[in-house]
Design an enzyme around this catalytic site. Sequence first.
Site, mmCIF file in Angstrom:
data_model
loop_
_atom_site.group_PDB
_atom_site.id
_atom_site.type_symbol
_atom_site.label_atom_id
_atom_site.label_comp_id
_atom_site.label_asym_id
_atom_site.label_seq_id
_atom_site.Cartn_x
_atom_site.Cartn_y
_atom_site.Cartn_z
ATOM 1 N N ASP A 2 9.051 -10.881 1.632
ATOM 2 C CA ASP A 2 9.667 -10.407 0.832
ATOM 3 C C ASP A 2 10.452 -9.601 0.684
ATOM 4 O O ASP A 2 11.067 -7.746 1.506
ATOM 5 C CB ASP A 2 8.316 -9.388 0.121
ATOM 6 C CG ASP A 2 8.112 -8.384 -0.881
ATOM 7 O OD1 ASP A 2 9.084 -8.210 -1.587
ATOM 8 O OD2 ASP A 2 7.602 -7.128 -0.840
ATOM 9 N N GLY A 26 0.372 -1.222 0.013
ATOM 10 C CA GLY A 26 0.385 0.074 0.100
ATOM 11 C C GLY A 26 0.867 1.342 0.140
ATOM 12 O O GLY A 26 1.771 0.758 -0.194
ATOM 13 N N LYS A 29 0.391 4.054 7.651
ATOM 14 C CA LYS A 29 0.544 2.808 5.991
ATOM 15 C C LYS A 29 -1.144 2.202 5.558
ATOM 16 O O LYS A 29 -1.443 1.732 6.810
ATOM 17 C CB LYS A 29 1.514 1.937 6.484
ATOM 18 C CG LYS A 29 1.198 0.782 5.034
ATOM 19 C CD LYS A 29 2.131 -0.746 5.062
ATOM 20 C CE LYS A 29 3.056 -0.447 5.437
ATOM 21 N NZ LYS A 29 4.224 0.232 3.777
#
Length: 862
Positions: free
Chosen positions: A628, A517, A533
């Site tokens: 990630d 996001g 966020k």
Amino acid sequence: METIFYIFHIFLFFSAISAYTFSDYINPNFTASNVKFIDNSGTFLSSPNGTFEAAMFNPAAQQTNFYLCVIHVASNTIIWSANRDAPISDSGQMNLTIEGITIVDQDGIPKWSTPPLNSPVYALQLTDSGNLVLLDRSNVSLWESFHYPTDTIVIGQQLPVGSLLSCGVSDSDLSTGDYKLRISTSDAILEWHGQTYWKLSMVANAFRDTNYMVEYMAVNSTGLNLFGSDGTVTVTVLKVVLPLADFRIAKLASNGQFIVRSFSGNNWKQEFVGPEDGCQTPFICGSVGLCTDDTTTGTSSTPTCSCPPNFRAGSNNFSACVPSNGSYSLPRACNSSLSYLKLGSGMQYFTNIYSDPVRYGVNLTVCQDLCSRNCSCLGIFYENSSGSCYVLENELGSIMSSSNSGSNLLGYIKTIVVSATTTDDPTSHSQRNKFPVAALVLLPITVFIFFMAIGFFWLRRKKKSKTKDIKLGKFNSHSSEDLSAFYIPGLPKRFDYEELELATDNFKTLIGSGGFGAVYKGVLLDKSVVAVKKIMNLGNQGKKDFCTEIAIIGNIHHVNLVKLKGFCAEGRQRLLIYEYMNRGSLDRTLFGGGPVLEWQERFDIALGTARGLAYLHSGCEQKIIHCDIKPENILLHDQFQAKISDFGLSKLLSPEESGLFTTMRGTRGYLAPEWLTNSAITEKTDVYSYGMVLLEVVSGRKNCSVKSRSHSMDESNSCGGYSSASSVAGLVYFPLFALEMHEQGKYLELADPRLEGRVSSEEVEKLVRIALCCVHEEPALRPNMATVVGMLEGATPLAQPRIESLNFLRFYGRRFTEASMIAEENENDSMLHQPPQESTPTTSGSQTAFSYVSSHDISGPR
């Protein structure tokens, strides 16, 4: 007459033997008791250096309870006792047989014994460190007192994970008390009836050095330490100034305080005490007693006990405080006639500091109802500002009142109604009162008018709420889901959406964006700067699932992980509030046009990131695989301190995010091969991604891109003159180039040219070798992150990459080059006409080209 004289001498001979103190060891078929010894000391065995004695001993010179003890002679201090919960009289005995030690009372009834042993006992020995040991004929230890600690440990003794220290009831009564010191895999914790009231990790001068799991605690000449990795690594150290001393112990005192003190000459010196505030020990003033910390003396706290408002001292002074009104009493079982007595302002309870509220954002009535439905709940603390509800369960300890107590907390103690006598307590349940006739006539009319008014205001409020809900997008399948309707322990602070709109000036300043996001800069009402966020692509996930994951993330604290300060879940809006990292993400600093990162700064970033990942994998209660790891998710604070962001968020994302994530999770260029072969996903996938990031830290450029123009090289040859299988026509697949330079020992060829000789070949070799080990094709060959930290710190030998497990990089490099050239031919035709994708992880043409490689191609021949 001669016979009688002879027998008398034999009797004196054996009496002397019985009264003799052995200074080496004793053998089986030995008996000891307090009355058996001439000096009535009960001592029957001494350590070789005379520092310690084993004796049948009566603490504080009382004459009723005798214990088998190990005693420090000079200070007359008991460091261990056998039968602490089964004392004997002065005529009870300790018997040593080939089966072990048995303690019996005056009637010969066994009271305590050592557990079954593997072989017959040959000797009982007391070592110079105070360890009472049973040995077999081969001098092998069968049993040791050090393995069964009571309330004390000494230098040379270890307190392993899972073991306890239990306080004694008093100096004269060694029976097991209610306070425990427990060693976990991450901390040393003080507990009372299972409730935490102190942690070593929260002491100001206690420092966690590594992310290794704790194996045991020990006290030594440097302080109090938690050790891991077979004692070779100090995980946490409590640093105190320790002078030279003859004797040092760590003891859980009968009052619940954990004390480190030393004995030198004829004096004791206290070197550490926890908790330092005596009012934080749970039962210092008895049940519901009010403890006031008097700090005016300038020394450590001097607790003063009293009773809070609505309570008075019980029959045993301050062993308990009871309701002042005799119509109420503290509950002993579930009862329907419940009431709550309010405590005064500025009060706190020890469990509130170490536990989380059971509910957030509820009103006082809901909080009291929660307690009323729970028979084990004995009271509540309620925080007005956040609507946080704390419950007091199982056992009621003392109430704290001091200058440091939270003034925003309101305390209520559950009581039961024992009579119908009227009380003036405003928080109690309704009383039986006789109404006058006028009241009986006017009451129905008043009630009717009251409910009419409520209905009017409710309709008006509902209309306003509907307008707000439309704005927030609340009208969906989860619009009725209320955060107060379910129990989620550990949830961090909840923010209102409007509050975050105000903090971010209606989301005006965008500071970053990515797969999870967009991130905006904000300033809260307390003037703290935060990063807000907005989570995208959550699909149909409800608030409860979201909040459950956030509770896990919010409870993870490490210096190399970005701290989650709060969250917002209103309608379909999902926002996270993080600490603000003023230097932005690593990719901007590493690949941008700003000042070049020096080598030490790069090394510190690599080490900090490794520590953060090691903690996620093995340091917190629930293992978290990030999935990630990339420079965009490594944020930098002051002094380039690295902190990992977005950890644990992969669970929050919906399956339809294939635009960013290949196969399941992760960003192209950092994906481990197992993602593409349907193999098991473990923490080793993060290790692979970390290795790829580490190569970029070394080179200062993307692994899968053309040579960066920011490097001071001839742009006519963007590969900088490289001539290898890893570079074709200005395209470089850096991991393969790193492998080739490693094989040739040319490590300086891999360093960022902007460093201009400010780094040595050995420094580059260290990081490159670690990175190549991390990107082994077989996950089992990759080191875990704790080992990576050890190699970076120098505590673990540097591993050698396995070339056979790195050959896949040659295939990757070839496919990258082919795809890059195809992409360059098509870039001006098709790629430039495609609308930009917000979820694209990188924008370089070659990175996009690398994305063209199919899962089948990239996995290569198997």
